[in-house]
Scaffold this active site. Structure first.
Site, PDB file in Angstrom:
ATOM      1  N   GLY A   1     -50.162   3.899  61.250  1.00 47.39           N
ATOM      2  CA  GLY A   1     -50.039   4.935  60.235  1.00 47.39           C
ATOM      3  C   GLY A   1     -50.470   6.327  60.624  1.00 47.39           C
TER       4      GLY A   1
ATOM      5  N   GLU B   1     -52.555  -0.681  65.120  1.00 45.52           N
ATOM      6  CA  GLU B   1     -51.107  -0.855  65.355  1.00 45.52           C
ATOM      7  C   GLU B   1     -50.356   0.468  65.282  1.00 45.52           C
ATOM      8  OE1 GLU B   1     -50.049  -3.138  61.938  1.00 45.52           O
ATOM      9  OE2 GLU B   1     -51.187  -4.894  62.531  1.00 45.52           O
ATOM     10  N   PRO B   2     -50.648   1.398  66.169  1.00 45.80           N
ATOM     11  CA  PRO B   2     -49.965   2.683  66.070  1.00 45.80           C
ATOM     12  C   PRO B   2     -48.528   2.615  66.581  1.00 45.80           C
ATOM     13  CG  PRO B   2     -51.378   2.660  68.000  1.00 45.80           C
ATOM     14  CD  PRO B   2     -51.545   1.326  67.335  1.00 45.80           C
ATOM     15  N   GLY B   3     -47.648   3.318  65.911  1.00 49.00           N
ATOM     16  CA  GLY B   3     -46.268   3.429  66.369  1.00 49.00           C
ATOM     17  C   GLY B   3     -45.951   4.890  66.618  1.00 49.00           C
ATOM     18  N   ARG B   4     -45.821   5.624  65.506  1.00 51.14           N
ATOM     19  CA  ARG B   4     -45.447   7.039  65.559  1.00 51.14           C
ATOM     20  C   ARG B   4     -46.409   7.865  66.435  1.00 51.14           C
ATOM     21  NH1 ARG B   4     -42.744   9.201  61.044  1.00 51.14           N
ATOM     22  NH2 ARG B   4     -43.705   7.515  59.873  1.00 51.14           N
TER      23      ARG B   4
ATOM     24  N   ARG C   1     -33.764  10.107  59.832  1.00 54.43           N
ATOM     25  CA  ARG C   1     -34.951  10.531  59.074  1.00 54.43           C
ATOM     26  C   ARG C   1     -34.706  11.716  58.120  1.00 54.43           C
ATOM     27  NH1 ARG C   1     -39.423  11.901  60.443  1.00 54.43           N
ATOM     28  NH2 ARG C   1     -40.583  10.442  59.173  1.00 54.43           N
TER      29      ARG C   1
ATOM     30  N   TYR D   1     -35.458  10.442  54.420  1.00 56.89           N
ATOM     31  CA  TYR D   1     -36.771  10.840  53.860  1.00 56.89           C
ATOM     32  C   TYR D   1     -36.863  12.330  53.583  1.00 56.89           C
ATOM     33  CZ  TYR D   1     -37.791   6.542  56.464  1.00 56.89           C
ATOM     34  OH  TYR D   1     -37.762   5.281  57.004  1.00 56.89           O
TER      35      TYR D   1
ATOM     36  N   CYS E   1     -18.793  11.186  57.951  1.00 53.27           N
ATOM     37  CA  CYS E   1     -18.149  11.501  56.660  1.00 53.27           C
ATOM     38  C   CYS E   1     -19.076  11.247  55.471  1.00 53.27           C
ATOM     39  CB  CYS E   1     -16.898  10.653  56.510  1.00 53.27           C
ATOM     40  SG  CYS E   1     -15.866  10.802  57.934  1.00 53.27           S
ATOM     41  N   GLU E   2     -20.150  11.975  55.404  1.00 54.76           N
ATOM     42  CA  GLU E   2     -21.100  11.860  54.299  1.00 54.76           C
ATOM     43  C   GLU E   2     -21.718  13.236  54.091  1.00 54.76           C
ATOM     44  OE1 GLU E   2     -22.594   8.900  52.833  1.00 54.76           O
ATOM     45  OE2 GLU E   2     -21.710   7.364  54.109  1.00 54.76           O
TER      46      GLU E   2
HETATM   47  N1  LLP Z   1     -48.145  -1.773  61.137  1.00 51.95           N
HETATM   48  C1  LLP Z   1     -47.394  -2.118  60.076  1.00 51.95           C
HETATM   49  C2  LLP Z   1     -47.700  -3.340  59.342  1.00 51.95           C
HETATM   50  C3  LLP Z   1     -46.330  -1.288  59.679  1.00 51.95           C
HETATM   51  O1  LLP Z   1     -45.603  -1.616  58.610  1.00 51.95           O
HETATM   52  C4  LLP Z   1     -46.047  -0.099  60.396  1.00 51.95           C
HETATM   53  C5  LLP Z   1     -44.946   0.776  60.024  1.00 51.95           C
HETATM   54  C6  LLP Z   1     -46.872   0.205  61.513  1.00 51.95           C
HETATM   55  C7  LLP Z   1     -47.908  -0.654  61.840  1.00 51.95           C
HETATM   56  C8  LLP Z   1     -46.655   1.428  62.330  1.00 51.95           C
HETATM   57  O2  LLP Z   1     -46.818   2.563  61.576  1.00 51.95           O
HETATM   58  P1  LLP Z   1     -46.922   4.007  62.281  1.00 51.95           P
HETATM   59  O3  LLP Z   1     -48.134   4.020  63.144  1.00 51.95           O
HETATM   60  O4  LLP Z   1     -45.690   4.193  63.097  1.00 51.95           O
HETATM   61  O5  LLP Z   1     -46.998   4.936  61.151  1.00 51.95           O
HETATM   62  N2  LLP Z   1     -39.137   4.651  59.275  1.00 51.95           N
HETATM   63  C9  LLP Z   1     -40.242   5.386  58.710  1.00 51.95           C
HETATM   64  C10 LLP Z   1     -41.567   4.726  59.018  1.00 51.95           C
HETATM   65  C11 LLP Z   1     -41.646   3.288  58.571  1.00 51.95           C
HETATM   66  C12 LLP Z   1     -42.964   2.664  58.943  1.00 51.95           C
HETATM   67  C13 LLP Z   1     -42.948   1.210  58.707  1.00 51.95           C
HETATM   68  N3  LLP Z   1     -44.161   0.530  59.067  1.00 51.95           N
HETATM   69  C14 LLP Z   1     -40.176   6.820  59.192  1.00 51.95           C
HETATM   70  O6  LLP Z   1     -39.236   7.173  59.918  1.00 51.95           O
HETATM   71  O7  LLP Z   1     -41.033   7.642  58.840  1.00 51.95           O
END
Ligand code: LLP
Length: 403
Positions: free
Chosen positions: A225, A259-262, A298, A302, A327-328
């Site tokens: 997050g 659990e970082p993604g972004r 995105r 969003y 086409c949107e």
């Molecule tokens: N852990 C869990 C259980 C999650 O559901 C998520 C993201 C993460 C970790 C990683 O979150 P992050 O660190 O990336 O914020 N598509 C959307 C974001 C959806 C996130 C879903 N869950 C966007 O483009 O903003």
């Protein structure tokens, strides 16, 4: 970054990832947790290119997966099984069985019913399933409602009360072992307080479970997050984040799992597209590019802001909408942004596109998905070629029958 050379070599639309930036982000977070027991499980949903996952695996990261497909990707990329976790709302039986067979670190369970399926499948397979319960701490993360997950009206996790009952059930089961406790309140978080409040609530729950003597319960999973700067947001300081969490659970002797993604991939990615035409309708100015919503969803989904740059030109100019060929009416990257006059073939960079970019792309309008390129230590390499037209229909062609 030499965008012109990259466009020349690989064509557009193109995703470009700075692997050194990704490594730095990983180190910043890892160092913030310092010498304490911690595991960063990269949320591979953010960018699941195998080369990206392998890059983090080599740095020591684990993988947070939300489908059997993602588990398979993590394995292919070399993430050790003891660093793979399986989260997600609705796990199918075959996915649960696949995760148990793969002997991963634990399965994050999202409901009482799902716990029942995990137990039954583990029993059938004659194994003990390591599990963690996703607690919904009912906290407002103050982010976009589409990516907020920790409120009781959201579908994710179970209440503190329900979690207590589930740990009791795990304790009494011969086929379940409690390995972790988990929460994740949302994505693109820019405020620390809600995370710390969630930590407090989940830590209190954990303390109240002491009497159960769940010896295997070692991982305190604080979810992902952490937000990044798209426009003017100030991201959470990694040190304050790690320290704040640690202070709240230091009596508990747990390994912090994050659990970082972004945070790891977002700012490292750039989406490169070419200007096709300029078009005016009355007062309205449109810049039409060769990338589209099928490549980067995105902005449409969003109303997300991504900074836009025309390579080699000032960022000033009359307001324009940047739109793609799909086409949107919703096919746009930006609305009413100042842009210089552009010409056919000018290159446009859409920044901070490394997370939830390519992974959310589709073949809508029979468009081939973009190529992906890694830049590392000054050199570039292809990590996924542009799709061919044949790939678009190869799985249908042999099934096309004349009635
Ligand atoms: N852990 C869990 C259980 C999650 O559901 C998520 C993201 C993460 C970790 C990683 O979150 P992050 O660190 O990336 O914020 N598509 C959307 C974001 C959806 C996130 C879903 N869950 C966007 O483009 O903003």
């Amino acid at each position: 970054m030499d965008y012109a050379a990259l466009a020349q070599k690989y064509g557009t639309p193109l995703y470009i990832y700075d692997f050194d930036h990704m490594a730095r982000q990983y180190q910043i977070l890892k160092e913030a947790f310092g010498a304490r027991k911690s595991l960063l499980a990269y949320a591979i949903k953010a960018n699941s290119n195998l080369s990206v996952i392998r890059h983090f695996a080599r740095l020591g990261a684990g993988a947070d997966c939300v489908s059997l497909g993602e588990i398979k990707r993590a394995q292919l990329a070399g993430v050790p099984k003891y660093k793979i976790i399986f989260s997600g709302m609705g796990k199918r039986d075959d996915e649960i069985a696949g995760a148990l067979k793969a002997d991963i670190l634990f399965v994050n369970v999202e409901s009482e019913a799902e716990l029942g399926r995990v137990e039954a499948i583990a029993e059938q397979m004659g194994v003990v399933a390591r599990v963690s319960v996703r607690v919904n701490p009912d906290i407002d993360p103050k982010t976009h409602p589409y990516i907020s997950t920790g409120l009781k009206e959201n579908k994710f996790g179970v209440s503190i009360e329900a979690a207590r009952g589930m740990y009791l059930r795990i304790k009494n089961s011969a086929h379940l072992e409690a390995t972790g406790i988990h929460f994740h309140i949302g994505s693109q978080l820019t405020e620390l307080d809600p995370i710390l409040e969630a930590t407090d609530r989940v830590a209190d729950l954990l303390r109240s479970l002491k009497a159960l003597e769940l010896e295997g319960l070692r991982f305190f999973d604080v979810g992902g997050g952490l937000g990044i700067t798209y426009k003017e947001e100030s991201p959470i300081d990694a040190k304050a984040y790690a320290e704040g969490i640690y202070q709240r659970i230091k009596d508990l002797d747990m390994t912090i799992l994050c659990e970082p993604g972004r945070f790891l991939t977002g700012a490292a990615g750039h989406f490169l597209t070419r200007v096709l035409y300029e078009k005016r309708s009355g007062d309205k100015r449109f810049v039409v590019v060769d990338g589209a919503m099928n490549d980067l969803l995105r902005p449409t989904l969003y109303k997300a802001y991504h900074r836009i740059e025309i390579v080699g030109k000032e960022s000033q100019g009359p307001l324009a909408d940047v739109v793609g060929p799909v086409c949107e009416s919703g096919d746009y990257f930006a609305k009413e942004v100042p842009l210089p006059e552009t010409a056919h073939d000018d290159l446009m960079v859409i920044h901070s596109a490394g997370a939830y970019g390519f992974v959310m792309s589709s073949n809508y309008n029979s468009r081939r998905r973009a190529a992906e390129v890694a830049i590392e230590a000054g050199s570039d390499r292809l990590i996924r070629p542009r799709e061919s037209y044949e790939q678009l229909w190869q799985s249908e062609l042999e099934w096309m029958q004349t009635p």
